[in-house]
Motif scaffolding. Sequence first.
Motif, PDB file in Angstrom:
ATOM      1  N   THR A 196     -12.652 -32.871  25.180  1.00 14.76           N
ATOM      2  CA  THR A 196     -12.320 -31.546  24.639  1.00 14.76           C
ATOM      3  C   THR A 196     -11.969 -30.553  25.748  1.00 14.76           C
ATOM      4  O   THR A 196     -11.473 -29.469  25.460  1.00 14.76           O
ATOM      5  CB  THR A 196     -13.495 -30.978  23.817  1.00 14.76           C
ATOM      6  N   GLN A 197     -12.235 -30.944  27.005  1.00  9.79           N
ATOM      7  CA  GLN A 197     -11.986 -30.051  28.138  1.00  9.79           C
ATOM      8  C   GLN A 197     -10.589 -30.278  28.716  1.00  9.79           C
ATOM      9  O   GLN A 197     -10.040 -31.384  28.640  1.00  9.79           O
ATOM     10  CB  GLN A 197     -13.032 -30.275  29.227  1.00  9.79           C
ATOM     11  N   ALA A 198     -10.004 -29.224  29.303  1.00 11.98           N
ATOM     12  CA  ALA A 198      -8.700 -29.341  29.956  1.00 11.98           C
ATOM     13  C   ALA A 198      -8.805 -30.103  31.272  1.00 11.98           C
ATOM     14  O   ALA A 198      -7.834 -30.726  31.724  1.00 11.98           O
ATOM     15  CB  ALA A 198      -8.102 -27.958  30.199  1.00 11.98           C
ATOM     16  N   LEU A 199      -9.963 -30.044  31.883  1.00  8.53           N
ATOM     17  CA  LEU A 199     -10.212 -30.775  33.131  1.00  8.53           C
ATOM     18  C   LEU A 199     -11.612 -31.370  33.044  1.00  8.53           C
ATOM     19  O   LEU A 199     -12.578 -30.650  32.800  1.00  8.53           O
ATOM     20  CB  LEU A 199     -10.079 -29.832  34.323  1.00  8.53           C
ATOM     21  N   PHE A 200     -11.720 -32.670  33.219  1.00  7.41           N
ATOM     22  CA  PHE A 200     -13.024 -33.323  33.116  1.00  7.41           C
ATOM     23  C   PHE A 200     -13.022 -34.631  33.900  1.00  7.41           C
ATOM     24  O   PHE A 200     -11.960 -35.153  34.269  1.00  7.41           O
ATOM     25  CB  PHE A 200     -13.384 -33.592  31.645  1.00  7.41           C
ATOM     26  N   ILE A 230      -9.394 -36.049  35.102  1.00  4.40           N
ATOM     27  CA  ILE A 230      -8.209 -35.988  34.238  1.00  4.40           C
ATOM     28  C   ILE A 230      -7.874 -34.524  33.968  1.00  4.40           C
ATOM     29  O   ILE A 230      -8.743 -33.716  33.627  1.00  4.40           O
ATOM     30  CB  ILE A 230      -8.459 -36.735  32.909  1.00  4.40           C
ATOM     31  N   GLU A 231      -6.591 -34.182  34.125  1.00  2.00           N
ATOM     32  CA  GLU A 231      -6.149 -32.798  33.931  1.00  2.00           C
ATOM     33  C   GLU A 231      -4.679 -32.764  33.531  1.00  2.00           C
ATOM     34  O   GLU A 231      -4.033 -33.815  33.378  1.00  2.00           O
ATOM     35  CB  GLU A 231      -6.383 -31.987  35.214  1.00  2.00           C
ATOM     36  N   GLU A 232      -4.151 -31.567  33.388  1.00  2.00           N
ATOM     37  CA  GLU A 232      -2.746 -31.334  33.045  1.00  2.00           C
ATOM     38  C   GLU A 232      -2.341 -32.124  31.798  1.00  2.00           C
ATOM     39  O   GLU A 232      -1.409 -32.931  31.816  1.00  2.00           O
ATOM     40  CB  GLU A 232      -1.836 -31.662  34.238  1.00  2.00           C
ATOM     41  N   ASP A 233      -3.067 -31.877  30.704  1.00  2.00           N
ATOM     42  CA  ASP A 233      -2.773 -32.517  29.412  1.00  2.00           C
ATOM     43  C   ASP A 233      -2.766 -34.041  29.521  1.00  2.00           C
ATOM     44  O   ASP A 233      -1.860 -34.715  29.019  1.00  2.00           O
ATOM     45  CB  ASP A 233      -1.432 -32.023  28.858  1.00  2.00           C
TER      46      ASP A 233
END
Length: 299
Positions: free
Chosen positions: A27-31, A65-68
């Motif tokens: 659910t997070q944008a960066l995790f 993991i980031e940037e969609d």
Amino acid sequence: SMVYDDKSTPFFMEMKGLNHSGSGDFTQALFDLETKTVADTLTVGYDGLEYISDKRLEMDVVITIEEDYTKYTFKENMTKLNDFVMSFDGSFKMNEQDYAMDISFKSPDNSFRSLLSLIPGMYTKSFGSIETKGELALAGFVKGTYSEKQMPAFNLNMIVKDAMFKYPELPTAINNINLDLLVDNKDGIIDHTIIDLKKLHLDFGANPVDARARITALYPTNLDAEISAALNLAEVDKMFPLEGLDMKGKYALNLKANGVYDSIKGSIPAINAAMSLADGYVKSSEFPVPIEDIHFSST
């Protein structure tokens, strides 16, 4: 089991006895995604050749993991193939038309034994009883863009220093194993890959073998190579016994090759080789008498 077979690449991968688990807050944008993967056997092939055959795989990897969900950055990680351990740093990004890679790797386990476990046929039930020693240094990177028309630059440097191994059932060890290998590609064009085996030395007991090879273009293949060996066949016969066959004699080889191999034009490198055998002896169990006093010298 899982099989990936892409005829267009052509790349093949099969994993048997696969178990995978992972956890992260999607659910997070960066995790951070923490994963653990185990496969009883891993087989990897490319263009009809198997480069990894039935090796056990263990992976503990933490990925940011980031940037969609398009950018993946390696954090704490460990990948183990049989006894061989690798760690990775860097990132991998999925773009609309290509993949951006900036990944470095190294082997934190500086033992020759770990490398030995990757050799086909070497990693058997008796591998634990093999006596080994020696140092290993391995590092490299993959950096650039991967797409249908482009490959990233890559580099691999491997050094083996003062290594040996000995099977307990054989009388003599393979000693003084020294290797210095560089694989380097600066622009992602495969034919520009340099393969430089700067040194390979090993002693089969008291029998030295030396080799070097430098390939500065893959096609047409530009080759400069040399190999020399001085073998007492009676000693080698004890180290690698062939059922029903006894050999003796002093065998020597010195070969140099320099030039271009081009299968389309039908050209091969210039080759200068000398080979000899003194006091040769061959006895096969299928024949009642041996062939003795074999001598030859050829160029």
